[in-house]
Design a protein around this motif. Sequence first.
Motif, PDB file in Angstrom:
ATOM      1  N   VAL A 416       0.803  -1.160   0.100  1.00  0.00           N
ATOM      2  CA  VAL A 416      -0.044  -0.075  -0.129  1.00  0.00           C
ATOM      3  C   VAL A 416       0.886   1.274   0.095  1.00  0.00           C
ATOM      4  O   VAL A 416       0.733   2.225  -0.708  1.00  0.00           O
ATOM      5  CB  VAL A 416      -0.897  -0.022   1.518  1.00  0.00           C
ATOM      6  CG1 VAL A 416      -1.624   1.520   1.369  1.00  0.00           C
ATOM      7  CG2 VAL A 416      -1.906  -1.143   1.090  1.00  0.00           C
ATOM      8  N   LEU A 417       1.874   1.247   1.010  1.00  0.00           N
ATOM      9  CA  LEU A 417       2.756   2.594   0.880  1.00  0.00           C
ATOM     10  C   LEU A 417       3.454   2.542  -0.253  1.00  0.00           C
ATOM     11  O   LEU A 417       3.807   3.510  -0.768  1.00  0.00           O
ATOM     12  CB  LEU A 417       3.696   2.274   2.216  1.00  0.00           C
ATOM     13  CG  LEU A 417       3.058   2.478   3.663  1.00  0.00           C
ATOM     14  CD1 LEU A 417       4.251   2.287   4.454  1.00  0.00           C
ATOM     15  CD2 LEU A 417       2.093   3.585   3.656  1.00  0.00           C
ATOM     16  N   LEU A 418       3.843   1.433  -0.994  1.00  0.00           N
ATOM     17  CA  LEU A 418       4.712   1.418  -2.280  1.00  0.00           C
ATOM     18  C   LEU A 418       3.830   2.165  -3.295  1.00  0.00           C
ATOM     19  O   LEU A 418       4.381   2.852  -4.029  1.00  0.00           O
ATOM     20  CB  LEU A 418       5.061   0.150  -2.847  1.00  0.00           C
ATOM     21  CG  LEU A 418       6.126   0.058  -3.771  1.00  0.00           C
ATOM     22  CD1 LEU A 418       7.506   0.669  -3.375  1.00  0.00           C
ATOM     23  CD2 LEU A 418       6.477  -1.290  -4.084  1.00  0.00           C
ATOM     24  N   VAL A 419       2.669   1.772  -3.377  1.00  0.00           N
ATOM     25  CA  VAL A 419       1.747   2.251  -4.558  1.00  0.00           C
ATOM     26  C   VAL A 419       1.464   3.846  -4.070  1.00  0.00           C
ATOM     27  O   VAL A 419       1.503   4.777  -5.146  1.00  0.00           O
ATOM     28  CB  VAL A 419       0.499   1.479  -4.324  1.00  0.00           C
ATOM     29  CG1 VAL A 419      -0.574   2.338  -5.425  1.00  0.00           C
ATOM     30  CG2 VAL A 419       0.651   0.112  -5.009  1.00  0.00           C
ATOM     31  N   THR A 420       1.386   4.085  -2.780  1.00  0.00           N
ATOM     32  CA  THR A 420       1.133   5.568  -2.586  1.00  0.00           C
ATOM     33  C   THR A 420       2.384   6.316  -2.853  1.00  0.00           C
ATOM     34  O   THR A 420       2.296   7.575  -3.120  1.00  0.00           O
ATOM     35  CB  THR A 420       0.908   5.568  -0.896  1.00  0.00           C
ATOM     36  OG1 THR A 420      -0.123   4.849  -0.396  1.00  0.00           O
ATOM     37  CG2 THR A 420       0.824   6.931  -0.476  1.00  0.00           C
ATOM     38  N   ALA A 421       3.684   5.723  -2.817  1.00  0.00           N
ATOM     39  CA  ALA A 421       4.736   6.474  -3.099  1.00  0.00           C
ATOM     40  C   ALA A 421       4.661   7.072  -4.655  1.00  0.00           C
ATOM     41  O   ALA A 421       4.943   8.067  -5.176  1.00  0.00           O
ATOM     42  CB  ALA A 421       5.899   5.653  -3.034  1.00  0.00           C
ATOM     43  N   GLY A 422       4.040   6.146  -5.539  1.00  0.00           N
ATOM     44  CA  GLY A 422       3.972   6.255  -6.919  1.00  0.00           C
ATOM     45  C   GLY A 422       3.033   7.400  -7.074  1.00  0.00           C
ATOM     46  O   GLY A 422       3.245   8.165  -7.873  1.00  0.00           O
ATOM     47  N   PRO A 501      14.711  -0.632  -1.713  1.00  0.00           N
ATOM     48  CA  PRO A 501      15.110   0.813  -2.089  1.00  0.00           C
ATOM     49  C   PRO A 501      14.957   0.972  -3.572  1.00  0.00           C
ATOM     50  O   PRO A 501      14.532   2.102  -4.150  1.00  0.00           O
ATOM     51  CB  PRO A 501      16.432   1.124  -1.814  1.00  0.00           C
ATOM     52  CG  PRO A 501      16.686   0.043  -0.759  1.00  0.00           C
ATOM     53  CD  PRO A 501      15.823  -0.969  -1.107  1.00  0.00           C
ATOM     54  N   MET A 502      15.221  -0.072  -4.359  1.00  0.00           N
ATOM     55  CA  MET A 502      14.961   0.256  -5.861  1.00  0.00           C
ATOM     56  C   MET A 502      13.538   0.108  -6.210  1.00  0.00           C
ATOM     57  O   MET A 502      13.016   1.032  -7.013  1.00  0.00           O
ATOM     58  CB  MET A 502      15.607  -0.780  -6.430  1.00  0.00           C
ATOM     59  CG  MET A 502      17.185  -0.998  -6.380  1.00  0.00           C
ATOM     60  SD  MET A 502      17.798   0.587  -7.464  1.00  0.00           S
ATOM     61  CE  MET A 502      17.094   0.378  -9.026  1.00  0.00           C
ATOM     62  N   ALA A 503      12.667  -0.721  -5.429  1.00  0.00           N
ATOM     63  CA  ALA A 503      11.193  -0.662  -5.626  1.00  0.00           C
ATOM     64  C   ALA A 503      10.641   0.832  -5.411  1.00  0.00           C
ATOM     65  O   ALA A 503       9.832   1.241  -6.180  1.00  0.00           O
ATOM     66  CB  ALA A 503      10.545  -1.766  -4.753  1.00  0.00           C
ATOM     67  N   GLY A 504      11.081   1.325  -4.188  1.00  0.00           N
ATOM     68  CA  GLY A 504      10.593   2.840  -3.936  1.00  0.00           C
ATOM     69  C   GLY A 504      10.863   3.494  -4.943  1.00  0.00           C
ATOM     70  O   GLY A 504      10.023   4.678  -5.220  1.00  0.00           O
ATOM     71  N   LEU A 505      12.052   3.637  -5.386  1.00  0.00           N
ATOM     72  CA  LEU A 505      12.702   4.746  -6.481  1.00  0.00           C
ATOM     73  C   LEU A 505      11.921   4.524  -7.712  1.00  0.00           C
ATOM     74  O   LEU A 505      11.607   5.446  -8.494  1.00  0.00           O
ATOM     75  CB  LEU A 505      14.265   4.666  -6.616  1.00  0.00           C
ATOM     76  CG  LEU A 505      14.670   5.582  -7.403  1.00  0.00           C
ATOM     77  CD1 LEU A 505      14.530   7.094  -7.015  1.00  0.00           C
ATOM     78  CD2 LEU A 505      16.365   5.373  -7.607  1.00  0.00           C
ATOM     79  N   SER A 506      11.753   3.174  -8.038  1.00  0.00           N
ATOM     80  CA  SER A 506      11.149   2.576  -9.285  1.00  0.00           C
ATOM     81  C   SER A 506       9.703   3.422  -9.386  1.00  0.00           C
ATOM     82  O   SER A 506       9.215   3.896 -10.280  1.00  0.00           O
ATOM     83  CB  SER A 506      11.053   1.457  -9.675  1.00  0.00           C
ATOM     84  OG  SER A 506      12.128   0.829  -9.605  1.00  0.00           O
ATOM     85  N   ALA A 507       8.850   3.064  -8.129  1.00  0.00           N
ATOM     86  CA  ALA A 507       7.586   3.724  -8.086  1.00  0.00           C
ATOM     87  C   ALA A 507       7.445   5.098  -8.399  1.00  0.00           C
ATOM     88  O   ALA A 507       6.641   5.728  -8.994  1.00  0.00           O
ATOM     89  CB  ALA A 507       6.946   3.323  -6.857  1.00  0.00           C
ATOM     90  N   THR A 508       8.552   5.839  -7.690  1.00  0.00           N
ATOM     91  CA  THR A 508       8.590   7.168  -7.861  1.00  0.00           C
ATOM     92  C   THR A 508       8.807   7.745  -9.073  1.00  0.00           C
ATOM     93  O   THR A 508       8.236   8.651  -9.747  1.00  0.00           O
ATOM     94  CB  THR A 508       9.666   8.044  -6.972  1.00  0.00           C
ATOM     95  OG1 THR A 508       9.458   7.467  -5.326  1.00  0.00           O
ATOM     96  CG2 THR A 508       9.940   9.165  -6.903  1.00  0.00           C
ATOM     97  N   VAL A 509       9.935   7.124 -10.065  1.00  0.00           N
ATOM     98  CA  VAL A 509      10.135   7.566 -11.083  1.00  0.00           C
ATOM     99  C   VAL A 509       9.075   7.341 -12.107  1.00  0.00           C
ATOM    100  O   VAL A 509       8.679   7.973 -13.173  1.00  0.00           O
ATOM    101  CB  VAL A 509      11.275   6.788 -11.728  1.00  0.00           C
ATOM    102  CG1 VAL A 509      11.381   6.784 -13.229  1.00  0.00           C
ATOM    103  CG2 VAL A 509      12.681   7.120 -11.006  1.00  0.00           C
TER     104      VAL A 509
END
Length: 620
Positions: A416-422, A501-509
């Motif tokens: 949920v937080l990962l999607v929210t980051a995107g 960390p790569m997953a979080g940055l990927s969602a952001t990008v």
Amino acid sequence: MTAVAFILGGPFLALVVLGLVPALRRSGRPAALVSILGIGASLAAALKLLLDYRAAPEPAAWSFVWAPFTHYASIEFGVLVDGLSALMLAVVALVALIVQVYSLGYMSDESPGSLGRYYAYQSLFACAMLGLVASHNTLQTYAFWELVGLGSYLLIGFWYKKPEASRAAVKAFWTTRAGDVGFAIGVVLLWAAGGSFLFTDLFHQAETGALAGTMLSLGVAGLFLGAMGKSAQFPFHIWLPDAMEGPTPVSALIHAATMVAAGVYLMVRISPLLSHTPEVAFWVLTLGALTAAIAASMALVARDIKRILAFSTVSQLGYMMTAVGAGAGIAGFYHLTTHAFFKALLFLAAGSVIHTVHSNDIFDMGRLWKKMPITGLYFVIGGLALAGVWPFAGFYSKDEILIGVWVNGHPVAFWVLLVTAGLTAFYMGRAFFVAFLGPKESDGHPHESPTVMTVPMGVLALLAVGAGIGGLGGLTHSLMQASISAGHGAHGAAAHPGWIPMAGLSATVLGIAIALLGYQMRVFSPAAIHRAFGPLSTLLERRYFIDDFFEWLYRWAYLGLGTLIGWIDRYLIDGLVNFATWLTWVVAREARGSQTGKAQDALYAVALGLILLAFLAFRL
């Protein structure tokens, strides 16, 4: 303790001086200087305290008995200095000082009397917030908690002649009060079970098992209700977007490191109790993740630049609460500190735009990058930090939370937080591309803000970068090890999977890329997508109808119940009293004829009475 006296005394003395000297309060800029000097002294003392504590990290407390009792716990007033409070005091004082300096430019059009009143409210709010952070017991925390609520009410409703501002202030006040009822109950329950208001006593009793069971759970749940109100957690989040009716510097102050952070700070403070109440921790985690996702989704369709940032604040507070509930309290507090810098920067940058464009709607803006390059740069820095792009501060603190949630065994909350980051990256990209690079020419004559506004933003921009690469995360961990229980602080970051960390940055990008394709490169039409998802778009624009539900509840349940009670009081209770009065009058009127004033009639009555008494006596 001398440093703490200066920290609390600076804004307090400023408030007293402005309150007791009306001529000074109505003077405008001299009143502002008094307030700024007060919070400046507070910041200097807070930084000294932080450096001293870092050199010798030994928690210390000072107190005196304010109300002694023989059979009950005495009420004490005191301060607790540990890594948690030392760092938080510095963050609050720093952001408050920056906001007050910035306000000299933003509020320059106010009359001298209005400006003096504004700075008096600022001093009240700063004093209350610093007192809350330094408090060493639950009852004192509650007292300052309510003062923070008063200060926020006055600041949100500063332009009280605007009906929207007045309604927003009242809405914020009553919504947070609803949670504060739970806070008060929690304070009483913990005192009844543990016999003390002191945090250290309660922590020790919970650790030894003397404080446990239902009373502990209910007490901690009560404190969490208070935190839900202040930190705008679902469903108490409804007050925060409307609070944007206040001056933009107020939004930066309240929605960065101060009022909304108070709930997160409280939960981090009581995390030693939370670690012994897993059922409450579960709800902290669940509601935090839900709040993060719901608020981020509502920001996707918002047009008001300040409301976009307000929804973002709610979402990030959900991030922090999720970390605390997952057992990663240090990560949550680290994100609180970085969020204070980049969110205050974003609000001040938005205020700089509003100050010159005279509109909050991002679609009334456009092509501001060339006319306001400094403000645009600062907005980019704040936006990238919020989205979690390396090497900005948000990247480090966001990943700390994602790692903590995953490592401590909460995969659903993690995703949920990962999607929210995107989503966060997308709506911040949308706001930037529309406002600063959009095709529409902004109304009016946009120009760069004065130095008194750009310099404070520059300081926050440096912190939004330096707080990540400068090692604030390591400082936060080292300072707080003694403040948070081991079971509810560390999350084993050294053993985390490398892909997080790569997953979080990927969602952001990905989020930024979609915003770029839609709002800058015009590869697809956001308006067409908005129309295609009409019902969903309406749902988001109406904020899931949660505000409508509360308005219905207030109008038909609360006011309806009040009308019913009023009818019962007016026609039943008052009716019975009035009937008794009328009956007494009628009986008296009829009986009046029996009073003739003749002695023989009185003798007849006495004889009749004696006969009646004799008859009753023989019957009994």
